[in-house]
Motif scaffolding. Structure first.
Motif, PDB file in Angstrom:
ATOM      1  N   MET A  94      48.713  18.946  60.527  1.00  0.00           N
ATOM      2  CA  MET A  94      47.768  18.570  59.481  1.00  0.00           C
ATOM      3  C   MET A  94      47.513  17.068  59.442  1.00  0.00           C
ATOM      4  O   MET A  94      46.616  16.609  58.738  1.00  0.00           O
ATOM      5  CB  MET A  94      48.264  19.059  58.119  1.00  0.00           C
ATOM      6  CG  MET A  94      48.291  20.561  58.029  1.00  0.00           C
ATOM      7  SD  MET A  94      48.412  21.182  56.357  1.00  0.00           S
ATOM      8  CE  MET A  94      48.011  22.914  56.665  1.00  0.00           C
ATOM      9  N   ALA A  95      48.310  16.308  60.198  1.00  0.00           N
ATOM     10  CA  ALA A  95      48.086  14.862  60.284  1.00  0.00           C
ATOM     11  C   ALA A  95      47.272  14.491  61.522  1.00  0.00           C
ATOM     12  O   ALA A  95      47.058  13.304  61.777  1.00  0.00           O
ATOM     13  CB  ALA A  95      49.427  14.127  60.298  1.00  0.00           C
ATOM     14  N   ALA A  96      46.821  15.488  62.287  1.00  0.00           N
ATOM     15  CA  ALA A  96      46.028  15.203  63.489  1.00  0.00           C
ATOM     16  C   ALA A  96      44.758  14.453  63.105  1.00  0.00           C
ATOM     17  O   ALA A  96      43.972  14.908  62.265  1.00  0.00           O
ATOM     18  CB  ALA A  96      45.684  16.508  64.198  1.00  0.00           C
ATOM     19  N   GLY A  97      44.560  13.292  63.710  1.00  0.00           N
ATOM     20  CA  GLY A  97      43.400  12.469  63.389  1.00  0.00           C
ATOM     21  C   GLY A  97      43.512  11.737  62.072  1.00  0.00           C
ATOM     22  O   GLY A  97      42.585  11.033  61.668  1.00  0.00           O
ATOM     23  N   LYS A  98      44.630  11.907  61.372  1.00  0.00           N
ATOM     24  CA  LYS A  98      44.846  11.239  60.076  1.00  0.00           C
ATOM     25  C   LYS A  98      46.231  10.601  60.077  1.00  0.00           C
ATOM     26  O   LYS A  98      47.142  11.059  59.367  1.00  0.00           O
ATOM     27  CB  LYS A  98      44.727  12.242  58.930  1.00  0.00           C
ATOM     28  CG  LYS A  98      43.374  12.942  58.854  1.00  0.00           C
ATOM     29  CD  LYS A  98      43.371  13.998  57.759  1.00  0.00           C
ATOM     30  CE  LYS A  98      42.055  14.744  57.697  1.00  0.00           C
ATOM     31  NZ  LYS A  98      42.070  15.815  56.665  1.00  0.00           N
TER      32      LYS A  98
END
Length: 302
Positions: free
Chosen positions: A180-184
């Motif tokens: 859920m932290a992909a790209g963030k």
């Protein structure tokens, strides 16, 4: 440390960076939704544990306090400390099985016993329970991942102690959480006022663990409400903004959730300064409730 007092068994249990000290094991006949700990309860625990500690504990050493209720089977003795912690299963009527008592730590046995009772009403043969062989969610593959803690930490760009924390909380679901932290990358930063937890954990709680309100996350999906002296009040606004996109909150929703949670914390802290159950309950019950349906009266036949 396990001690027997005149009214209860007292435990001092290592728990992460903290110790849990409890319990009081006293009657509670007020609001079942929000049992409150009083100053008398806290003083009792400190007094008993200080009898065996070289360095005494004080109220200043306490980071958090929580209270809960146990479902006990009624018995001939009115003292809760002497009532059975066991569970009882009854086939109330054909097709209806009732289970009472018990505790979280014996839920598998409770479920197996209930199913055995229910099987009496099923004409076909019911296979024996295999619950003791079913791994907890996140347990499958956990130990293999623990052996890869350093490599996993490098892969996700976080410190190994953070990865240990995540593995202890989520086990083999850790990849699902961190995805859920992909790209963030900002979600891999700690929550500012609760640095033991990453921001992505709050997002995951709302997206995958059924959290609908701030107290779901701060008091239940995480343990921020009892691990920090501010009880999570300082983290409320940041966490609310993190989960707002997941839950579809607007600015008014955020403000309402934050103010409700902070009011609950203030009421809870103040209730723990009260001398008795009734005054503590009155303060705790007066706090706003994020789930208004819990306060609605149950319709009755007239």
């Amino acid at each position: 440390i396990i001690l027997r007092t005149t009214t209860s068994v007292l435990f001092v249990i290592p728990w992460g960076a903290h110790w849990i000290v409890g319990t009081t094991d006293t009657d509670w006949n007020l609001d079942l939704a929000h049992p409150a700990a009083t100053k008398a309860d806290i003083d009792y625990l400190l007094g008993r544990v200080n009898e065996v500690l070289v360095t005494p504990l004080t109220h200043a050493d306490i980071d958090g306090v929580y209270a809960g209720l146990r479902p006990l089977l009624a018995g001939e003795n009115d003292e809760t400390s002497k009532l059975s912690r066991e569970h009882a299963v009854a086939r109330v009527a054909p097709g209806l099985v009732s289970i009472a008592g018990g505790k979280y730590t014996t839920y598998r046995v409770m479920a197996a016993d209930a199913m055995d009772e229910a099987a009496q009403d099923i004409p076909a043969r019911v296979s024996p329970s295999i619950t003791e062989k079913v791994a907890l969610l996140g347990a499958d593959g956990y130990f293999a991942l623990v052996n890869q803690t350093v490599q996993l930490a490098e892969h996700y760009g976080i410190h190994p102690y953070r990865m240990t924390h995540l593995l202890d909380r989520y086990g083999s679901l850790v990849d699902e959480v961190l995805a859920m932290a992909a790209g963030k990358p900002e979600l891999l930063q700690p929550i500012t006022d609760a640095p033991a937890y990453l921001q992505v954990e709050a997002v995951y709680a709302a997206a995958a663990e059924g959290a609908l309100h701030l107290d779901d996350i701060l008091a239940r999906r995480t343990r921020i409400s009892i691990e920090y002296p501010d009880r999570g009040a300082n983290s409320a606004e940041q966490v609310a903004h993190l989960i707002a996109p997941v839950l579809g909150w607007d600015a008014d929703d955020i403000d309402r959730e934050v103010s409700t949670y902070q009011a609950r914390v203030r009421a809870e802290i103040e209730s723990q300064t009260q001398p008795d159950d009734k005054s503590a309950d009155a303060l705790r019950a007066a706090a706003p409730e994020p789930r208004p349906q819990l306060l609605e009266p149950v319709p009755q036949d007239r």
